[in-house]
Design a protein around this motif. Sequence first.
Motif, short mmCIF file in Angstrom:
data_model
loop_
_atom_site.label_atom_id
_atom_site.label_comp_id
_atom_site.label_asym_id
_atom_site.label_seq_id
_atom_site.Cartn_x
_atom_site.Cartn_y
_atom_site.Cartn_z
N ARG A 71 0.83 -1.22 0.00
CA ARG A 71 0.00 0.00 0.00
C ARG A 71 0.86 1.26 0.00
O ARG A 71 0.44 2.29 -0.51
N ALA A 72 2.06 1.18 0.58
CA ALA A 72 2.95 2.33 0.65
C ALA A 72 3.72 2.56 -0.64
O ALA A 72 4.50 3.51 -0.74
N GLY A 73 3.53 1.70 -1.62
CA GLY A 73 4.19 1.87 -2.91
C GLY A 73 5.40 0.97 -3.14
O GLY A 73 6.06 1.07 -4.17
N TYR A 74 5.69 0.11 -2.20
CA TYR A 74 6.78 -0.84 -2.37
C TYR A 74 6.34 -1.96 -3.32
O TYR A 74 5.16 -2.27 -3.41
N GLU A 75 7.31 -2.56 -4.00
CA GLU A 75 7.06 -3.71 -4.84
C GLU A 75 7.80 -4.91 -4.28
O GLU A 75 8.91 -4.77 -3.79
N ARG A 76 7.17 -6.06 -4.37
CA ARG A 76 7.85 -7.29 -3.93
C ARG A 76 8.86 -7.67 -5.01
O ARG A 76 8.50 -7.82 -6.18
N ILE A 77 10.12 -7.83 -4.60
CA ILE A 77 11.15 -8.21 -5.57
C ILE A 77 11.71 -9.60 -5.27
O ILE A 77 12.33 -10.21 -6.14
#
Length: 152
Positions: free
Chosen positions: A137-143
């Motif tokens: 939700r905070a704009g992070y992407e799972r890498i």
Amino acid sequence: MKVYLDNFVLEEYNASNLQHREVIERLNQDKESKKYLGDLFYAIQKNSKRSEEDISKLNKTFISYYNEYPIGYFAIYTIHSEYQVSCGLLEEYRKQYLASLLLEEASTYFLSEYIDINEIFAIIDKENIASQNSALRAGYERIEEEKYSIKK
């Protein structure tokens, strides 16, 4: 050091400040916080040592304030040349989307105010679904399975 965000104030952790110590003690005594964050007094010492060893890198621990109330902890630190963050809220402030908002505002601030920070990582245990959702939700992407990233 104080960081003023839209909805929060991050006040650099001070062991002489009773309110700061109380927040960390409460998080350390909380079963969920202890499981995912570990011993925060140790983490704070480690972050302070990183700061002393390399003053060119940002290694800071903060107490997070919302509406002038201390609600938790936020840290930014460098491990293997990567900036990482850690965040924990007191139990009564969870499940209100405050962690997402704090993570988003703090990450945006550090990415925009520090030219050497181009990417921030969050390492989140695969069982910690609430924190995974907060990061997304905070704009992070799972890498990776337990690694999330946000870039400038």
